[in-house]
Design a protein around this motif. Structure first.
Motif, PDB file in Angstrom:
ATOM      1  N   PRO A  83       0.842  -1.201   0.000  1.00  0.00           N
ATOM      2  CA  PRO A  83       0.000   0.000   0.000  1.00  0.00           C
ATOM      3  C   PRO A  83       0.872   1.244   0.000  1.00  0.00           C
ATOM      4  O   PRO A  83       1.975   1.243   0.568  1.00  0.00           O
ATOM      5  CB  PRO A  83      -0.789  -0.118   1.313  1.00  0.00           C
ATOM      6  CG  PRO A  83       0.090  -0.936   2.195  1.00  0.00           C
ATOM      7  CD  PRO A  83       0.833  -1.883   1.299  1.00  0.00           C
ATOM      8  N   VAL A  84       0.403   2.286  -0.652  1.00  0.00           N
ATOM      9  CA  VAL A  84       1.165   3.541  -0.728  1.00  0.00           C
ATOM     10  C   VAL A  84       0.260   4.679  -0.283  1.00  0.00           C
ATOM     11  O   VAL A  84      -0.874   4.802  -0.754  1.00  0.00           O
ATOM     12  CB  VAL A  84       1.687   3.808  -2.158  1.00  0.00           C
ATOM     13  CG1 VAL A  84       2.540   5.081  -2.172  1.00  0.00           C
ATOM     14  CG2 VAL A  84       2.496   2.621  -2.664  1.00  0.00           C
ATOM     15  N   TRP A  85       0.769   5.507   0.613  1.00  0.00           N
ATOM     16  CA  TRP A  85       0.015   6.650   1.117  1.00  0.00           C
ATOM     17  C   TRP A  85       0.613   7.939   0.573  1.00  0.00           C
ATOM     18  O   TRP A  85       1.796   8.236   0.824  1.00  0.00           O
ATOM     19  CB  TRP A  85       0.060   6.695   2.636  1.00  0.00           C
ATOM     20  CG  TRP A  85      -0.671   5.582   3.322  1.00  0.00           C
ATOM     21  CD1 TRP A  85      -1.367   4.562   2.741  1.00  0.00           C
ATOM     22  CD2 TRP A  85      -0.766   5.382   4.742  1.00  0.00           C
ATOM     23  NE1 TRP A  85      -1.886   3.734   3.694  1.00  0.00           N
ATOM     24  CE2 TRP A  85      -1.550   4.210   4.940  1.00  0.00           C
ATOM     25  CE3 TRP A  85      -0.270   6.071   5.855  1.00  0.00           C
ATOM     26  CZ2 TRP A  85      -1.827   3.723   6.211  1.00  0.00           C
ATOM     27  CZ3 TRP A  85      -0.559   5.587   7.113  1.00  0.00           C
ATOM     28  CH2 TRP A  85      -1.339   4.424   7.286  1.00  0.00           C
ATOM     29  N   PRO A  86      -0.140   8.743  -0.158  1.00  0.00           N
ATOM     30  CA  PRO A  86       0.350  10.072  -0.537  1.00  0.00           C
ATOM     31  C   PRO A  86       0.376  10.987   0.697  1.00  0.00           C
ATOM     32  O   PRO A  86      -0.615  11.107   1.419  1.00  0.00           O
ATOM     33  CB  PRO A  86      -0.684  10.563  -1.553  1.00  0.00           C
ATOM     34  CG  PRO A  86      -1.454   9.345  -1.961  1.00  0.00           C
ATOM     35  CD  PRO A  86      -1.434   8.436  -0.778  1.00  0.00           C
ATOM     36  N   ALA A  87       1.522  11.619   0.922  1.00  0.00           N
ATOM     37  CA  ALA A  87       1.668  12.572   2.027  1.00  0.00           C
ATOM     38  C   ALA A  87       1.570  14.008   1.543  1.00  0.00           C
ATOM     39  O   ALA A  87       1.717  14.944   2.335  1.00  0.00           O
ATOM     40  CB  ALA A  87       2.997  12.357   2.752  1.00  0.00           C
ATOM     41  N   LEU A  88       1.379  14.197   0.212  1.00  0.00           N
ATOM     42  CA  LEU A  88       1.084  15.483  -0.430  1.00  0.00           C
ATOM     43  C   LEU A  88       2.268  16.404  -0.589  1.00  0.00           C
ATOM     44  O   LEU A  88       2.226  17.329  -1.387  1.00  0.00           O
ATOM     45  CB  LEU A  88      -0.046  16.218   0.316  1.00  0.00           C
ATOM     46  CG  LEU A  88      -1.349  15.444   0.402  1.00  0.00           C
ATOM     47  CD1 LEU A  88      -2.402  16.248   1.141  1.00  0.00           C
ATOM     48  CD2 LEU A  88      -1.860  15.068  -0.979  1.00  0.00           C
ATOM     49  N   SER A  89       3.335  16.204   0.164  1.00  0.00           N
ATOM     50  CA  SER A  89       4.535  17.009  -0.046  1.00  0.00           C
ATOM     51  C   SER A  89       5.736  16.259   0.498  1.00  0.00           C
ATOM     52  O   SER A  89       5.621  15.456   1.434  1.00  0.00           O
ATOM     53  CB  SER A  89       4.426  18.379   0.641  1.00  0.00           C
ATOM     54  OG  SER A  89       4.645  18.271   2.034  1.00  0.00           O
ATOM     55  N   LEU A  90       6.890  16.537  -0.084  1.00  0.00           N
ATOM     56  CA  LEU A  90       8.121  15.927   0.396  1.00  0.00           C
ATOM     57  C   LEU A  90       8.471  16.442   1.787  1.00  0.00           C
ATOM     58  O   LEU A  90       9.047  15.730   2.608  1.00  0.00           O
ATOM     59  CB  LEU A  90       9.260  16.210  -0.587  1.00  0.00           C
ATOM     60  CG  LEU A  90      10.576  15.456  -0.374  1.00  0.00           C
ATOM     61  CD1 LEU A  90      10.336  13.959  -0.241  1.00  0.00           C
ATOM     62  CD2 LEU A  90      11.524  15.749  -1.529  1.00  0.00           C
ATOM     63  N   THR A  91       8.095  17.682   2.075  1.00  0.00           N
ATOM     64  CA  THR A  91       8.335  18.232   3.406  1.00  0.00           C
ATOM     65  C   THR A  91       7.558  17.470   4.468  1.00  0.00           C
ATOM     66  O   THR A  91       8.059  17.237   5.575  1.00  0.00           O
ATOM     67  CB  THR A  91       7.949  19.727   3.443  1.00  0.00           C
ATOM     68  OG1 THR A  91       8.720  20.433   2.466  1.00  0.00           O
ATOM     69  CG2 THR A  91       8.228  20.322   4.805  1.00  0.00           C
ATOM     70  N   ASN A  92       6.340  17.064   4.169  1.00  0.00           N
ATOM     71  CA  ASN A  92       5.548  16.295   5.120  1.00  0.00           C
ATOM     72  C   ASN A  92       6.140  14.905   5.330  1.00  0.00           C
ATOM     73  O   ASN A  92       6.050  14.338   6.421  1.00  0.00           O
ATOM     74  CB  ASN A  92       4.105  16.179   4.637  1.00  0.00           C
ATOM     75  CG  ASN A  92       3.160  15.700   5.717  1.00  0.00           C
ATOM     76  OD1 ASN A  92       3.342  15.968   6.906  1.00  0.00           O
ATOM     77  ND2 ASN A  92       2.133  14.974   5.319  1.00  0.00           N
ATOM     78  N   ILE A  93       6.743  14.330   4.295  1.00  0.00           N
ATOM     79  CA  ILE A  93       7.419  13.048   4.443  1.00  0.00           C
ATOM     80  C   ILE A  93       8.687  13.206   5.274  1.00  0.00           C
ATOM     81  O   ILE A  93       8.978  12.390   6.154  1.00  0.00           O
ATOM     82  CB  ILE A  93       7.762  12.445   3.068  1.00  0.00           C
ATOM     83  CG1 ILE A  93       6.484  12.148   2.270  1.00  0.00           C
ATOM     84  CG2 ILE A  93       8.593  11.180   3.214  1.00  0.00           C
ATOM     85  CD1 ILE A  93       6.727  11.657   0.864  1.00  0.00           C
ATOM     86  N   ALA A  94       9.435  14.267   5.017  1.00  0.00           N
ATOM     87  CA  ALA A  94      10.721  14.469   5.691  1.00  0.00           C
ATOM     88  C   ALA A  94      10.564  14.913   7.127  1.00  0.00           C
ATOM     89  O   ALA A  94      11.400  14.594   7.987  1.00  0.00           O
ATOM     90  CB  ALA A  94      11.552  15.496   4.922  1.00  0.00           C
ATOM     91  N   GLY A  95       9.505  15.675   7.429  1.00  0.00           N
ATOM     92  CA  GLY A  95       9.374  16.246   8.753  1.00  0.00           C
ATOM     93  C   GLY A  95      10.323  17.419   8.944  1.00  0.00           C
ATOM     94  O   GLY A  95      11.062  17.816   8.037  1.00  0.00           O
ATOM     95  N   GLY A  96      10.294  17.991  10.131  1.00  0.00           N
ATOM     96  CA  GLY A  96      11.146  19.133  10.423  1.00  0.00           C
ATOM     97  C   GLY A  96      12.611  18.743  10.522  1.00  0.00           C
ATOM     98  O   GLY A  96      12.956  17.600  10.831  1.00  0.00           O
ATOM     99  N   GLY A  97      13.471  19.704  10.252  1.00  0.00           N
ATOM    100  CA  GLY A  97      14.913  19.468  10.319  1.00  0.00           C
ATOM    101  C   GLY A  97      15.552  20.162  11.498  1.00  0.00           C
ATOM    102  O   GLY A  97      14.996  21.122  12.063  1.00  0.00           O
TER     103      GLY A  97
END
Length: 370
Positions: A259-273
């Motif tokens: 299964p694959v979930w779209p997170a809508l942005s790469l920033t949302n996948i990466a989280g805060g830095g």
């Protein structure tokens, strides 16, 4: 097996009654509707019609909901059938899995339904209006089957049948916050870690369904989507994360066991830095994103059951160096959470929807040891 409630057969009446008795209808409804107590009942704005004064009631001790405005009513099974577009067997199966009475198709039982979220704090208060508006939009959507939204996905080479119930269609979807401008759209439900709808993603379409709408932007979100994802399938030990819906569906079509979930942005996948990255080698006075994850700002929150994460990259963005840093940050974060991380990317200049409409063998895959 039918007497034991097999998803492949009919559920007997005793099994159905036990499923209903074990389901907390308030927790179930609160995935979508914000409720508040009124005596022995819970009330909120009805998700099935537009209203400003709550006429929607949940009666916990009787296990049913009723709207005095539009007449919608039923028990927990009817709720899932109406709000998620499930069939009766699908709704029973979902509730049985959540109640720990039935293993999913991979032999895993799920915990009970998530407890409700308390609405406290200024940040949540600021999000509340947007979340409620998103739920209102979702409540007015229709099943995607037979709609121009389904036609749009078919033109993109996506032929999954049935399509996930988290994708629906709205013929007069609002473009602005005031609901004055409207246009046909594919609407996707964004769910937080408790599986409650916190946002919607709208893809506005040409009226014949053969492409996106001609105006810009033709993709918009509404609600609180940071930390959430569009759950196109149940969580499994191996889960894919992508930015876009078409990318996710394309991979699921060719690799149905993941299964694959779209997170809508790469920033949302990466989280805060945490801290600052390196100087950008191609941009004056610019910095690359840091690859060090701030574990207190996780972005999309994955269930504990997910042991391996497949990050599906797009290779058609503008600043590929910055994108690579964000993907590395996401990989580092998931590794620190104790998960195995895989990264997959299509050839340069494409995404996975482009790739699967071409050829699969071009994909490059890299395993990142946990």
């Amino acid at each position: 097996m039918t007497g034991e409630g097999s998803p492949e057969g009919r559920f007997n009446s005793d099994f159905v009654a036990e499923v209903k008795s074990r389901t907390d209808i308030v927790s179930l409804v609160e995935r979508t509707v914000r409720l508040r107590p009124r005596g022995r009942e819970q009330v909120g704005l009805c998700p099935f019609h537009h209203e400003k004064t709550p006429s929607f009631t949940v009666v916990p001790h009787k296990g049913f909901f009723h709207c005095f405005g539009c007449g919608a009513s039923g028990d927990s099974v009817m709720w899932l059938m109406k709000i998620a577009g499930l069939t009766f067997p699908e709704a029973i199966e979902e509730l049985a899995i959540n109640a720990g009475m039935l293993a999913d198709r991979h032999g895993r039982k799920r915990p009970d339904l998530a407890p409700k979220i308390e609405y406290t704090g200024s940040d949540v208060d600021e999000d509340r209006e947007a979340i409620e508006d998103a739920c209102k939009i979702w409540s007015k959507t229709r099943p995607i089957a037979g709609s121009i939204a389904e036609r749009y996905l078919r033109t993109r080479g996506i032929f999954l049948d049935p399509l996930p119930p988290t994708l629906r269609y709205m013929p007069d979807c609002p473009i602005d916050k005031e609901w004055k401008r409207r246009h046909p759209a594919m609407v996707a439900a964004v769910q937080g870690p408790d599986r409650r709808v916190t946002a919607v993603h709208r893809t506005f379409l040409a009226r014949d369904g053969k492409g996106k709408a001609g105006f810009k932007p033709n993709k918009m979100g509404r609600g609180k989507w940071v930390g959430g994802a569009i759950r196109l399938g149940f969580d499994r030990p191996v889960l894919g994360l992508a930015e876009g819906i078409e990318t996710a569906l394309s991979v699921m079509q060719h690799v149905p066991e993941v299964p694959v979930w779209p997170a809508l942005s790469l920033t949302n996948i990466a989280g805060g830095g945490y801290g600052k990255g390196e100087p950008h080698p191609e941009k004056l006075n610019a910095w690359l994103p840091t690859t060090r994850p701030d574990m207190d700002r996780p972005g999309v929150i994955l269930p504990d059951t997910v042991r391996e994460v497949l990050i599906l990259e797009d290779a058609n963005g503008g600043d590929m160096l910055s994108q690579a840093c964000l993907v590395e940050r996401a990989a580092n974060r998931f590794r620190q959470e104790g998960r195995v991380v895989w990264r997959a990317r299509p050839p340069e200049g494409t995404d996975f929807n482009d790739l699967f409409n071409g050829k699969w063998d071009a994909m490059q895959s890299e395993k990142v040891a946990a």
